[in-house]
Write a protein that holds these residues in place. Structure first.
Motif, PDB file in Angstrom:
ATOM      1  N   PHE A 271       0.806  -1.224   0.000  1.00 54.91           N
ATOM      2  CA  PHE A 271       0.000   0.000   0.000  1.00 54.91           C
ATOM      3  C   PHE A 271       0.840   1.276   0.000  1.00 54.91           C
ATOM      4  N   GLY A 272       2.146   1.115   0.024  1.00 58.54           N
ATOM      5  CA  GLY A 272       3.025   2.286  -0.031  1.00 58.54           C
ATOM      6  C   GLY A 272       3.001   3.110   1.238  1.00 58.54           C
ATOM      7  N   GLY A 273       2.614   2.529   2.371  1.00 57.89           N
ATOM      8  CA  GLY A 273       2.628   3.272   3.635  1.00 57.89           C
ATOM      9  C   GLY A 273       1.629   2.692   4.605  1.00 57.89           C
ATOM     10  N   TYR A 274       1.473   3.354   5.768  1.00 55.00           N
ATOM     11  CA  TYR A 274       0.526   2.857   6.784  1.00 55.00           C
ATOM     12  C   TYR A 274      -0.845   3.505   6.630  1.00 55.00           C
ATOM     13  N   THR A 275      -0.908   4.577   5.862  1.00 51.60           N
ATOM     14  CA  THR A 275      -2.214   5.167   5.529  1.00 51.60           C
ATOM     15  C   THR A 275      -2.296   5.274   4.010  1.00 51.60           C
ATOM     16  N   LEU A 276      -3.515   5.543   3.516  1.00 49.25           N
ATOM     17  CA  LEU A 276      -3.683   5.594   2.071  1.00 49.25           C
ATOM     18  C   LEU A 276      -3.163   6.905   1.500  1.00 49.25           C
ATOM     19  N   GLY A 277      -2.667   6.820   0.274  1.00 46.26           N
ATOM     20  CA  GLY A 277      -2.196   8.043  -0.361  1.00 46.26           C
ATOM     21  C   GLY A 277      -1.938   7.779  -1.833  1.00 46.26           C
ATOM     22  N   GLN A 278      -1.250   8.702  -2.454  1.00 47.93           N
ATOM     23  CA  GLN A 278      -1.001   8.563  -3.879  1.00 47.93           C
ATOM     24  C   GLN A 278      -0.200   7.304  -4.191  1.00 47.93           C
ATOM     25  N   ALA A 279       0.727   6.951  -3.259  1.00 47.13           N
ATOM     26  CA  ALA A 279       1.549   5.756  -3.496  1.00 47.13           C
ATOM     27  C   ALA A 279       0.666   4.507  -3.563  1.00 47.13           C
ATOM     28  N   THR A 280      -0.418   4.482  -2.740  1.00 53.25           N
ATOM     29  CA  THR A 280      -1.334   3.332  -2.762  1.00 53.25           C
ATOM     30  C   THR A 280      -1.979   3.211  -4.137  1.00 53.25           C
ATOM     31  N   LEU A 281      -2.532   4.338  -4.584  1.00 48.85           N
ATOM     32  CA  LEU A 281      -3.257   4.333  -5.851  1.00 48.85           C
ATOM     33  C   LEU A 281      -2.338   3.915  -6.999  1.00 48.85           C
TER      34      LEU A 281
END
Ligand code: HEM
Length: 264
Positions: free
Chosen positions: A219-229
């Motif tokens: 997911f590119g981190g512990y919260t959602l963000g552009q990296a997730t998308l």
């Protein structure tokens, strides 16, 4: 030794002797032009050879052995579920490729670009809603068909020797089908997507020991963000289509080699 291929036949003379229509002449001339350069006929003969060799090695199927042609099982609709999954996949692939012309995952740091491109598709683009619905429906039909196909294979005992390998490929196929569904679900970046993504990150984080690492990787981190998308997008439009297409080709190739397991 020269690598030049010798022409054994006088093609032009052969054509002149016959009273060919212009279409026939154009067709044969094209075929010969290609054959001279790509040895098409030789390779086709090789394929034909392979086809007969493979088929000769196969044991007689139940149908052939007991002369069961035209018996009801042959038309048994549940045996069409694998083909139905394939057709749904092809429809999803084509409509997805067309959606790709309009969808954009994000522009530098701003994932709302994704949501805006979906809004444009639904409200302004001609037949955009249709294209998106076609993609969503075919994806859901595929998931359902693959699952029912698996049940059919299980309850007819078709996973048994010698079809174990295709069962295992099937397990990978149903998994990639679900990952396809999940990554696609996140792409519109609407409320459904956002909260489904949040559930995903939290599930990853709940894994003992490796949780944080898995969340970071997927997911590119512990919260959602552009990296997730961006991760979901690349998985959905780049990795999964190649993997799924190759696996389906191998899966159906094995069915072709082994023949269908009829119910006994
Ligand atoms: C994208 C997913 C899949 C596609 C496109 C697909 C396609 C097909 C097709 C066209 C056939 C020919 C027979 C039939 O249609 O029933 C087949 C047979 C088979 N499939 Fe699948 N399949 C998929 C997923 C699966 C799954 C999830 C399993 C099991 C875990 C599985 C296991 C098998 C087996 C063992 C056979 C041989 C059955 C027999 O010989 O009767 N497949 N598949």
């Amino acid at each position: 030794m020269s690598l030049e291929r010798k022409d054994e036949h006088d093609h032009e003379g052969w054509m002149k002797e016959r009273d060919l229509t212009p279409v026939e002449t154009a067709y044969l001339t094209t075929l010969m032009w290609l054959d001279k350069r790509l040895r098409l006929v030789d390779y086709l003969e090789l394929l034909e050879d392979l086809y007969y060799k493979v088929n000769m090695q196969m044991p007689k199927s139940h149908t052939e052995q007991y002369n069961l042609d035209n018996k009801f099982w042959y038309w048994y609709p549940l045996y069409a579920l694998g083909s139905f999954s394939t057709i749904a996949y092809v429809v999803a692939a084509i409509s997805g490729a067309l959606l790709g012309f309009y969808y954009s995952p994000a522009t530098a740091g701003d994932p709302s670009t994704a949501y805006n491109s979906i809004t444009f598709l639904m409200t302004e683009m001609r037949f955009g809603f249709f294209l998106r619905s076609l993609h969503r429906w075919s994806a859901q039909v595929m998931t359902a068909a693959v699952f029912l196909h698996m049940l059919r294979v299980y309850f007819t005992g078709a996973y048994k020797e010698p079809r174990e390998l295709n069962w295992i490929i099937g397990i990978i196929l149903i998994s990639v089908t679900m990952v396809f569904g999940y990554t696609g679900y996140l792409l519109p970046w609407d409320q459904l997507a956002y909260w489904a993504g949040t559930i995903g990150v939290n599930m990853a984080l709940s894994i003992p020991i490796a949780g944080e690492w898995v969340a970071q990787l997927l997911f590119g981190g512990y919260t959602l963000g552009q990296a997730t998308l961006m991760r979901m997008y690349i998985l959905h439009v780049f990795f999964l289509p190649f993997i799924t297409t190759a696996l389906i080709a191998i899966h159906i190739g094995i069915v072709w080699m082994q023949g269908i397991a009829e119910p006994h």
